[in-house]
Design a protein around this motif. Sequence first.
Motif, PDB file in Angstrom:
ATOM      1  N   THR A 192      53.470  44.256  42.162  1.00  0.00           N
ATOM      2  CA  THR A 192      52.193  44.890  42.496  1.00  0.00           C
ATOM      3  C   THR A 192      51.318  45.004  41.255  1.00  0.00           C
ATOM      4  OG1 THR A 192      53.105  47.124  42.167  1.00  0.00           O
ATOM      5  CG2 THR A 192      53.227  46.194  44.388  1.00  0.00           C
ATOM      6  N   ALA A 193      50.011  45.039  41.476  1.00  0.00           N
ATOM      7  CA  ALA A 193      49.064  45.133  40.360  1.00  0.00           C
ATOM      8  C   ALA A 193      47.790  45.804  40.839  1.00  0.00           C
ATOM      9  CB  ALA A 193      48.747  43.747  39.817  1.00  0.00           C
ATOM     10  N   ALA A 194      47.209  46.620  39.983  1.00  0.00           N
ATOM     11  CA  ALA A 194      45.922  47.255  40.271  1.00  0.00           C
ATOM     12  C   ALA A 194      45.066  47.195  39.016  1.00  0.00           C
ATOM     13  CB  ALA A 194      46.108  48.701  40.710  1.00  0.00           C
ATOM     14  N   TYR A 195      43.790  46.838  39.189  1.00  0.00           N
ATOM     15  CA  TYR A 195      42.851  46.690  38.078  1.00  0.00           C
ATOM     16  C   TYR A 195      41.546  47.406  38.418  1.00  0.00           C
ATOM     17  CZ  TYR A 195      45.448  43.054  35.535  1.00  0.00           C
ATOM     18  OH  TYR A 195      46.378  42.359  34.798  1.00  0.00           O
ATOM     19  N   TYR A 196      40.870  47.873  37.346  1.00  0.00           N
ATOM     20  CA  TYR A 196      39.494  48.348  37.491  1.00  0.00           C
ATOM     21  C   TYR A 196      38.676  47.816  36.324  1.00  0.00           C
ATOM     22  CZ  TYR A 196      35.432  51.051  38.688  1.00  0.00           C
ATOM     23  OH  TYR A 196      34.160  51.402  39.060  1.00  0.00           O
ATOM     24  N   ALA A 197      37.532  47.223  36.655  1.00  0.00           N
ATOM     25  CA  ALA A 197      36.621  46.677  35.646  1.00  0.00           C
ATOM     26  C   ALA A 197      35.376  47.549  35.601  1.00  0.00           C
ATOM     27  CB  ALA A 197      36.255  45.243  35.991  1.00  0.00           C
ATOM     28  N   PRO A 198      35.255  48.444  34.611  1.00  0.00           N
ATOM     29  CA  PRO A 198      34.099  49.354  34.565  1.00  0.00           C
ATOM     30  C   PRO A 198      32.756  48.636  34.485  1.00  0.00           C
ATOM     31  CG  PRO A 198      35.837  50.119  33.102  1.00  0.00           C
ATOM     32  CD  PRO A 198      36.231  48.749  33.553  1.00  0.00           C
ATOM     33  N   ALA A 199      32.679  47.517  33.750  1.00  0.00           N
ATOM     34  CA  ALA A 199      31.402  46.830  33.586  1.00  0.00           C
ATOM     35  C   ALA A 199      30.853  46.326  34.919  1.00  0.00           C
ATOM     36  CB  ALA A 199      31.549  45.674  32.604  1.00  0.00           C
ATOM     37  N   GLN A 200      31.756  45.897  35.796  1.00  0.00           N
ATOM     38  CA  GLN A 200      31.338  45.391  37.096  1.00  0.00           C
ATOM     39  C   GLN A 200      31.435  46.431  38.201  1.00  0.00           C
ATOM     40  OE1 GLN A 200      33.689  43.854  35.010  1.00  0.00           O
ATOM     41  NE2 GLN A 200      33.935  41.724  35.635  1.00  0.00           N
ATOM     42  N   GLY A 201      32.151  47.539  37.927  1.00  0.00           N
ATOM     43  CA  GLY A 201      32.368  48.535  38.962  1.00  0.00           C
ATOM     44  C   GLY A 201      33.235  48.009  40.087  1.00  0.00           C
ATOM     45  N   LEU A 246      50.047  36.428  40.684  1.00  0.00           N
ATOM     46  CA  LEU A 246      49.128  37.419  41.228  1.00  0.00           C
ATOM     47  C   LEU A 246      48.194  37.951  40.145  1.00  0.00           C
ATOM     48  CD1 LEU A 246      48.173  39.528  43.374  1.00  0.00           C
ATOM     49  CD2 LEU A 246      50.083  40.965  42.601  1.00  0.00           C
ATOM     50  N   VAL A 247      48.761  38.316  39.004  1.00  0.00           N
ATOM     51  CA  VAL A 247      47.949  38.842  37.899  1.00  0.00           C
ATOM     52  C   VAL A 247      46.957  37.796  37.426  1.00  0.00           C
ATOM     53  CG1 VAL A 247      48.051  39.597  35.490  1.00  0.00           C
ATOM     54  CG2 VAL A 247      49.643  40.556  37.166  1.00  0.00           C
ATOM     55  N   SER A 248      47.386  36.551  37.346  1.00  0.00           N
ATOM     56  CA  SER A 248      46.492  35.472  36.929  1.00  0.00           C
ATOM     57  C   SER A 248      45.313  35.333  37.890  1.00  0.00           C
ATOM     58  CB  SER A 248      47.264  34.155  36.842  1.00  0.00           C
ATOM     59  OG  SER A 248      46.412  33.085  36.495  1.00  0.00           O
ATOM     60  N   VAL A 249      45.573  35.427  39.175  1.00  0.00           N
ATOM     61  CA  VAL A 249      44.503  35.327  40.168  1.00  0.00           C
ATOM     62  C   VAL A 249      43.516  36.480  40.017  1.00  0.00           C
ATOM     63  CG1 VAL A 249      43.998  35.478  42.641  1.00  0.00           C
ATOM     64  CG2 VAL A 249      45.857  34.006  41.827  1.00  0.00           C
ATOM     65  N   ILE A 250      44.042  37.696  39.825  1.00  0.00           N
ATOM     66  CA  ILE A 250      43.162  38.858  39.664  1.00  0.00           C
ATOM     67  C   ILE A 250      42.295  38.704  38.418  1.00  0.00           C
ATOM     68  CG2 ILE A 250      43.109  41.336  39.177  1.00  0.00           C
ATOM     69  CD1 ILE A 250      45.562  41.646  40.955  1.00  0.00           C
TER      70      ILE A 250
END
Length: 319
Positions: A279-288, A304-308
Amino acid sequence: MGVERPWATASGMADEQAGRPMSVDTPLRVASNTKTFVAATILRFWERGLIDLDGPIAQQIDPLFNALLAAAGYRTERITVRHLLNHSGGLVDHTDDPEFFATVSREPQRLWTREEQVRLGAKFSAPLSEPGTRFSYSDTGYILLGDIVERISGTTLAAAVRREMKFDRLGLTSSWWEISEPQPPHSQPRARQFFGDVDATGISASMDLYGGGGLVMSVRDLATFFAALFEGHVFDSPDTLREMLSQGRHEGAHGYRLGMAVETVGGAEVYSHLGFWGTAAYYAPAQGIAVAGFAIRREARDTLVSVIRQLLAAEGWHG
């Protein structure tokens, strides 16, 4: 090319034997993604003045755990809550002991206790470094944080995290803490998860339950939570999120904050956490943008991480 938001997709089978397809609402064990929830709960206590992040853990953890660690050479009067949160306390990871996974493999239904896992870690290794000097990932440290959450809240870790992280208000209807909580009504059955050729679905959740892991949730719920955390719907003050994302001064501090990893993707800083089973979860503040993904096979997590990362770096996701 831009992507409409919110956007979700699922493919494959949640349970091939039962003919049940995967969906974005299918729950899975998220393992170490749980650490972000535990860390954020500690930060909620901090913003209300209930805990000192830079206070020693000696008086905040169960006296038995303190005695076990002290006997193994850990100076708990110098290890702080912050050290546990950013993995700089010098604590061993009890899951690195070959005896742990050998026992899990041999006795998959064994019910582990928090004490057994702390004891295993203390027996396995002396301190890896002086407190606050070097990053060393430790599930054992997060087990201690889970104990601290219970001692401060006066309730179970599951109940405290659910309340402080506002599961009900955020609509996390496919999320629960195994063993401690019942599966929410109307949520889908949990997906099968694999480690190589081993079907790990039926392994007792107690092997990873006490703070380093424990949560089951859908990819929709995980992405929803990450967005809420960064967009001001969990903490009372934006200063609390800044504290959570503050960088320590220890070796290796650039890659991990308080319950959250950090890296640069597409020239911008993004925050994330991974879970052992895929499992993986990401947040990109610049893009929201919040992105979460699950793979039912552990060995597919890197893909999966590569795709994200490719999604977050794509030109269409900016602006």
